[in-house]
Design an enzyme around this catalytic site. Structure first.
Site, mmCIF file in Angstrom:
data_model
loop_
_atom_site.group_PDB
_atom_site.id
_atom_site.type_symbol
_atom_site.label_atom_id
_atom_site.label_comp_id
_atom_site.label_asym_id
_atom_site.label_seq_id
_atom_site.Cartn_x
_atom_site.Cartn_y
_atom_site.Cartn_z
ATOM 1 N N ASN A 60 44.149 53.648 34.113
ATOM 2 C CA ASN A 60 43.953 52.405 33.348
ATOM 3 C C ASN A 60 45.002 52.298 32.244
ATOM 4 O OD1 ASN A 60 42.542 50.039 32.379
ATOM 5 N ND2 ASN A 60 41.718 51.296 30.720
ATOM 6 N N GLU A 115 53.699 47.775 27.235
ATOM 7 C CA GLU A 115 52.923 48.033 28.457
ATOM 8 C C GLU A 115 53.797 47.814 29.684
ATOM 9 O OE1 GLU A 115 48.942 46.334 28.831
ATOM 10 O OE2 GLU A 115 48.941 45.882 26.715
ATOM 11 N N GLY A 150 47.436 39.006 34.745
ATOM 12 C CA GLY A 150 48.156 39.857 35.690
ATOM 13 C C GLY A 150 49.622 40.083 35.375
ATOM 14 N N SER A 151 49.992 40.026 34.078
ATOM 15 C CA SER A 151 51.418 40.256 33.785
ATOM 16 C C SER A 151 51.806 41.711 34.064
ATOM 17 C CB SER A 151 51.769 39.855 32.344
ATOM 18 O OG SER A 151 51.197 40.742 31.418
ATOM 19 N N ASN A 152 50.886 42.650 33.831
ATOM 20 C CA ASN A 152 51.196 44.049 34.164
ATOM 21 C C ASN A 152 51.371 44.209 35.676
ATOM 22 O OD1 ASN A 152 51.219 46.163 31.915
ATOM 23 N ND2 ASN A 152 49.482 44.867 31.311
ATOM 24 N N HIS A 164 45.472 50.688 28.382
ATOM 25 C CA HIS A 164 44.700 50.182 27.246
ATOM 26 C C HIS A 164 45.683 49.746 26.164
ATOM 27 C CE1 HIS A 164 41.213 49.897 24.584
ATOM 28 N NE2 HIS A 164 42.005 50.380 23.645
ATOM 29 N N LYS A 219 35.878 45.341 33.613
ATOM 30 C CA LYS A 219 34.544 45.847 33.976
ATOM 31 C C LYS A 219 34.614 47.352 34.143
ATOM 32 C CE LYS A 219 31.601 43.916 36.532
ATOM 33 N NZ LYS A 219 30.877 43.469 37.741
#
Ligand code: GAR
Length: 225
Positions: A106, A178, A11-13, A108, A90
């Site tokens: 999302n 990111e 969960g760093s983002n 990536h 998922k």
């Protein structure tokens, strides 16, 4: 802008997004965080920030269908206008994509369409980049549809791979990019520089203000565009 987050890992983002909200740079509200993984660091980070954190899986709910129904109910109850995948490993269930059409985004850790699709996630992407001896890798933020990693690209930023860097080192550099990118995209949604459309054409899921894109590209300087 009210958004929810799905995350499977550390969960760093998510943390950077919450920090930017906290420091006033991102005018948005994270209404809940859900994870398929009860041990996800992302759930703990949400709890620390006093954001409702839900472990939702086929195990907790009894079946995949029930897990999807629970997630849908939470999205409806909280009037979310965006679903943010931050290290979610998922596939997003089709009923959720239908409910939030063109409103699921999302991140990536690579330059799609290279190193995307089934089996290309997290450090696997960096291992492939190392193995292939790429001089560049990067970050892709894209809209989500029924196919893995195939939705409309919102933002790509390049990261040069230093000579001899291994997958772990590459991963660190990409994650740093990111962290500088996702909250900016959410801000663009919140401020109308990125606008979801009603289109069923996956390549027209959102309209992007070209001036906004130019301002983000300027962050990397001309050599990286
Ligand atoms: C990030 O590198 C993200 O791009 C990647 O997982 C990591 C999660 O890190 N996502 C994918 O590979 C999705 N296919 P975080 O939990 O520290 O934010």
């Amino acid at each position: 802008m009210r958004f929810a987050v799905l995350a499977s890992g550390g969960g760093s983002n998510l943390q950077v997004i919450l920090d930017r909200i906290h420091d006033g740079a991102l005018p948005a509200e994270c209404v809940f965080v859900a994870s398929n993984n009860s041990h996800a660091g992302a759930l703990e980070r949400a709890r620390v920030a006093r954001i409702p954190a839900h472990h939702i899986s086929s195990k907790t709910e009894g079946s995949e269908e029930a897990a999807t129904a629970k997630l849908l109910a939470l999205l409806e109850k909280n009037s979310c206008s965006l679903l943010v995948l931050a290290g979610y490993m998922k596939k997003v269930p089709v009923p959720v994509l239908q409910h939030l059409r063109n409103r699921v985004v999302n991140i990536h850790p690579g330059l799609l369409p290279a190193f995307g699709g089934v089996g290309h996630y997290g450090e696997k992407v960096h291992e492939a980049v190392e193995k292939r001896g790429c001089q560049f890798t990067g970050v892709t933020i894209h809209m989500v549809n029924e196919e893995y990693d195939e939705g409309q690209i919102v933002l790509q930023r390049t990261v040069p791979v230093p000579t001899g860097a291994n997958a772990m080192a590459i991963g660190r550099l990409v994650l740093k990019k990111e962290h500088d990118s996702y909250w900016r995209v959410l801000k663009a949604f919140a401020e109308g520089d990125i606008v979801p459309t009603e289109s069923t054409n996956p390549s027209q899921a959102v309209r992007i203000n070209p001036e906004w894109l130019k301002s983000i590209r300027a962050l990397d300087g001309p050599s990286l565009q």
